[in-house]
Write a protein that holds these residues in place. Sequence first.
Motif, PDB file in Angstrom:
ATOM      1  N   SER A   1       0.820  -1.216   0.000  1.00 37.01           N
ATOM      2  CA  SER A   1       0.000   0.000   0.000  1.00 37.01           C
ATOM      3  C   SER A   1       0.847   1.256   0.000  1.00 37.01           C
TER       4      SER A   1
ATOM      5  N   LYS B   1     -11.028   3.177  -0.696  1.00 33.47           N
ATOM      6  CA  LYS B   1     -10.607   2.303  -1.786  1.00 33.47           C
ATOM      7  C   LYS B   1      -9.609   1.266  -1.275  1.00 33.47           C
ATOM      8  N   GLU B   2      -8.664   1.748  -0.477  1.00 32.96           N
ATOM      9  CA  GLU B   2      -7.637   0.874   0.058  1.00 32.96           C
ATOM     10  C   GLU B   2      -8.239  -0.176   0.984  1.00 32.96           C
TER      11      GLU B   2
ATOM     12  N   THR C   1     -11.168  -1.431   0.676  1.00 33.59           N
ATOM     13  CA  THR C   1     -11.812  -2.434  -0.181  1.00 33.59           C
ATOM     14  C   THR C   1     -10.779  -3.394  -0.754  1.00 33.59           C
ATOM     15  N   VAL C   2      -9.653  -2.847  -1.217  1.00 32.84           N
ATOM     16  CA  VAL C   2      -8.582  -3.703  -1.736  1.00 32.84           C
ATOM     17  C   VAL C   2      -8.104  -4.640  -0.623  1.00 32.84           C
TER      18      VAL C   2
ATOM     19  N   MET D   1     -10.630  -7.426  -0.062  1.00 28.47           N
ATOM     20  CA  MET D   1     -10.603  -8.465  -1.088  1.00 28.47           C
ATOM     21  C   MET D   1      -9.403  -9.386  -0.902  1.00 28.47           C
ATOM     22  N   ASN D   2      -8.198  -8.786  -0.774  1.00 31.04           N
ATOM     23  CA  ASN D   2      -7.000  -9.603  -0.593  1.00 31.04           C
ATOM     24  C   ASN D   2      -7.043 -10.355   0.726  1.00 31.04           C
TER      25      ASN D   2
ATOM     26  N   SER E   1      -3.245  -2.383   5.177  1.00 31.06           N
ATOM     27  CA  SER E   1      -3.488  -1.645   3.938  1.00 31.06           C
ATOM     28  C   SER E   1      -3.882  -0.205   4.234  1.00 31.06           C
TER      29      SER E   1
ATOM     30  N   LEU F   1       4.642  -6.010  -5.648  1.00 30.40           N
ATOM     31  CA  LEU F   1       3.547  -5.878  -6.609  1.00 30.40           C
ATOM     32  C   LEU F   1       3.930  -6.668  -7.853  1.00 30.40           C
TER      33      LEU F   1
ATOM     34  N   ILE G   1      -9.978  -0.988  -8.321  1.00 32.74           N
ATOM     35  CA  ILE G   1      -9.792  -1.844  -7.147  1.00 32.74           C
ATOM     36  C   ILE G   1      -9.425  -3.265  -7.574  1.00 32.74           C
TER      37      ILE G   1
ATOM     38  N   LEU H   1      -5.762  -3.310  -8.716  1.00 27.22           N
ATOM     39  CA  LEU H   1      -4.899  -3.144  -7.544  1.00 27.22           C
ATOM     40  C   LEU H   1      -4.845  -4.430  -6.716  1.00 27.22           C
ATOM     41  N   SER H   2      -5.990  -5.091  -6.563  1.00 26.30           N
ATOM     42  CA  SER H   2      -6.017  -6.329  -5.776  1.00 26.30           C
ATOM     43  C   SER H   2      -5.253  -7.433  -6.494  1.00 26.30           C
TER      44      SER H   2
ATOM     45  N   ARG I   1      -1.581  -7.416  -6.148  1.00 25.95           N
ATOM     46  CA  ARG I   1      -1.030  -7.616  -4.814  1.00 25.95           C
ATOM     47  C   ARG I   1      -1.150  -9.038  -4.306  1.00 25.95           C
ATOM     48  N   ILE I   2      -2.135  -9.753  -4.820  1.00 30.18           N
ATOM     49  CA  ILE I   2      -2.405 -11.077  -4.249  1.00 30.18           C
ATOM     50  C   ILE I   2      -1.284 -12.099  -4.477  1.00 30.18           C
TER      51      ILE I   2
ATOM     52  N   LEU J   1       1.277 -11.901  -1.783  1.00 32.74           N
ATOM     53  CA  LEU J   1       0.664 -12.228  -0.491  1.00 32.74           C
ATOM     54  C   LEU J   1       0.541 -13.746  -0.350  1.00 32.74           C
TER      55      LEU J   1
END
Lengths: 451, 451
Positions: free
Chosen positions: A333, A357-358, A360-361, A364-365, A402, B267, B277, B280-281, B284-285, B288
């Motif tokens: 982030s 927004k962050e 939400t990201v 999800m992750n 995040s 990333l 979003i 971005l997700s 990153r996943i 992770l």
Amino acid sequence: VEVTGQFIQQLQRFIKAKNEEKILELIADMHPTDLAIVFEQISPKEALELFTFIDQEKAADVITELDEEAREKFLAQLSSKEIAARFVENLDSDDAADILSEFSKEKQREILSEIEDPDVASDIVDLLQYDENTAGGLMAKELIKVQVNWSREKIIEELRLQAAEIENVYAVYVVDEHDKLLGILPLKKLLVEPESVPIEDIYLDKIVYAEVNSPIAEVAQQMKKYDLVALPVVDALGRLVGRITIDDAVDVIQDEADRDYQLLSGLSEDVEADDSIWILSRARIPWLLVGLLGGIVGANIISQYEEQIMIHPEMAYFIPLIAAMGGNAGVQSSAIVVQGLANRSFRNGAFITKLGKELTVGLMNGLVCAVCIFAYNYFFGGNIQLAFTVGIAMLTVIMSASVLGTFIPLSLNKIKIDPALATGPFITTMNDITGMFIYFLIGRLMYSLII
Amino acid sequence: VEVTGQFIQQLQRFIKAKNEEKILELIADMHPTDLAIVFEQISPKEALELFTFIDQEKAADVITELDEEAREKFLAQLSSKEIAARFVENLDSDDAADILSEFSKEKQREILSEIEDPDVASDIVDLLQYDENTAGGLMAKELIKVQVNWSREKIIEELRLQAAEIENVYAVYVVDEHDKLLGILPLKKLLVEPESVPIEDIYLDKIVYAEVNSPIAEVAQQMKKYDLVALPVVDALGRLVGRITIDDAVDVIQDEADRDYQLLSGLSEDVEADDSIWILSRARIPWLLVGLLGGIVGANIISQYEEQIMIHPEMAYFIPLIAAMGGNAGVQSSAIVVQGLANRSFRNGAFITKLGKELTVGLMNGLVCAVCIFAYNYFFGGNIQLAFTVGIAMLTVIMSASVLGTFIPLSLNKIKIDPALATGPFITTMNDITGMFIYFLIGRLMYSLII
């Protein structure tokens, strides 16, 4: 020419033997930048001998290209008079000012007083007054300017005169009688447009320029954005006082990128792989100590749960996982924020929207990771309490990391502190601590709820 | 002009109302780069309407500056004929080729067949054959070249003719009758040297050039190193086939820096803060999940020491610390290697020397941290066993992390894999695992030795 260790040794032998012919053979065609690499690898004394074989213009360029440490050692061998005559007078004003700025005020005055051409000295004094992080500190005084009311003939004549003094001609600046910048006359136009057309009809008046006090990072970004090779600089009255060339802007862009990279990797100084062990260690210890402090805080948090660990040692197994995931998500982030602020793509939207927004990201992750680790613990691992604890903690930690990773650099930027400080070990350490706090809190809850 | 949200809304209202006068007032003086920012924020349909107000040359430049996604959406509204006439023919060959390369082979042929000037089409076809990561893929065909045996008059005449076709004139290239590159004639020399001097006496023959197959990262570094604004490109026979300008090299430098930063921050895609979003997700996943896998391995290692944790829960307190320090030290080392390889400062010395140096740095930093944490545990913390365990583990972990952080990227580089892959979460995860292994091994030893 590739500067190899073998090349250096050969050259050193020839210098020792004072074999002029062989030395010249080796270095005659070398570019000043490559010669600077050679200079950094031989002793200052050898460098001084080598200098007698290089013509003055080239020698001055070599000095500019040297790293600060090597330059200091080399120039320490020379008198102020020699420095003035052999280097400062042969350099562009910006390079001369850069070199002078490395000396003490007193030594600066001494060298300046030895410069024979008063115009050269006055240009350098002008430049020395600007902060090195502003357009004024980056610009050179050398440029070609013509007055808008001059005839084409007069312009061509002036061009010849002025160009003789300048290494690279990119554009001709058009000014009024008070030196106020009006526009740019591309050399191409002078070549292509018929001589009958007056200057005022062919110069471009919609141009990009910088003010002396603009920060260099901004100036460099402008040159990159608008694909410029040179940028005129004006003073508060709009008068043309200098120009910034793209090679200097490229160095600024690289420096900014290096600095962000360095902070993200937890280095507190700008180091290179071939620096000494001492410098390399010194650059790394501050952030290691920050991590150490964070680890001690983390240890104190965990120690509050001593009994729980004794009964449920399986809680301890996932400590590194929770810490690592918080760290990784936080670094991701913060890195996105820092890059967004650097390249100005992070302009639109309010603070709170960005955090949302962050979040939400992160959600999800976090969900993906939480489901994975829950499934692992449920099917392969120990008990249902542990599966819930690790899963829920995972989701919470990734989300909080995040948000923190966005919130902290954005806040720093608001109060004009470099947001890149909040990347790397700083954000990792913070998230380790909050991660442990969240993990054990959820653990206590789960183990008391689910029986 | 600053492109604000307010500006966009205003413009959209005028487009809807078809208020030509107001639209022109808003956008007439805008730079193509700024217009591109506007275009990315309005609908493709609105963009199409806006286009009618921009002259062809400028419109083509706007298209070049757009991001790929926006360009694709916009151009999808146009026929091949319109794309050829309105954009491709008005662009420099390199930009035209870049845009064409985004289409399917079939569509490329269709657009190329609609280009009226056969020279333009042939230049683009030439450029399309090169890999986009080589000098050939980055260069433009537009340049000014003169033959060495031409008279000054003929040269001036040719310059006029050729310059009319080119946006930026930086240098005149000198070739022989077979188009073989001989050198460069700086415009300045043409201005300053008297007309009687023949070209062969004034052109520079010691010049830096690139071959079509050179990697762009190398080419960009060369231009930065030697402060060049344009670099000629030659084919295998030494014939001049194009030139690379500094604005494109700057983009390459920035891209390389961004990529290293992105890998260091975990990333897996080149994302920006204002991406969706979903994107971005998605970026990153992957890392992770790598961290997740590492955490599971770590959990399995720790679970081997279940009994020890039940008896000595204080061992668990320092798990985050040991993991964090290994991660930090490893990231520091790998970052220095990656930057050193990128800017070529990491040339000298053998593989084993570099590892030895890193081991020494690790030893120094490890000792400082080990002494600090030993003192903390000895004076404030629990027992002497713990103090020794954490201290010795700290030293060992920092040293092993430093060596791994150097060894892995250097090895990747040797086998031609991007060493930047071994920074960030990868190295952190690896060091978390080895850290846990070392910590508990030393713990078992200490608690059995010291009674």
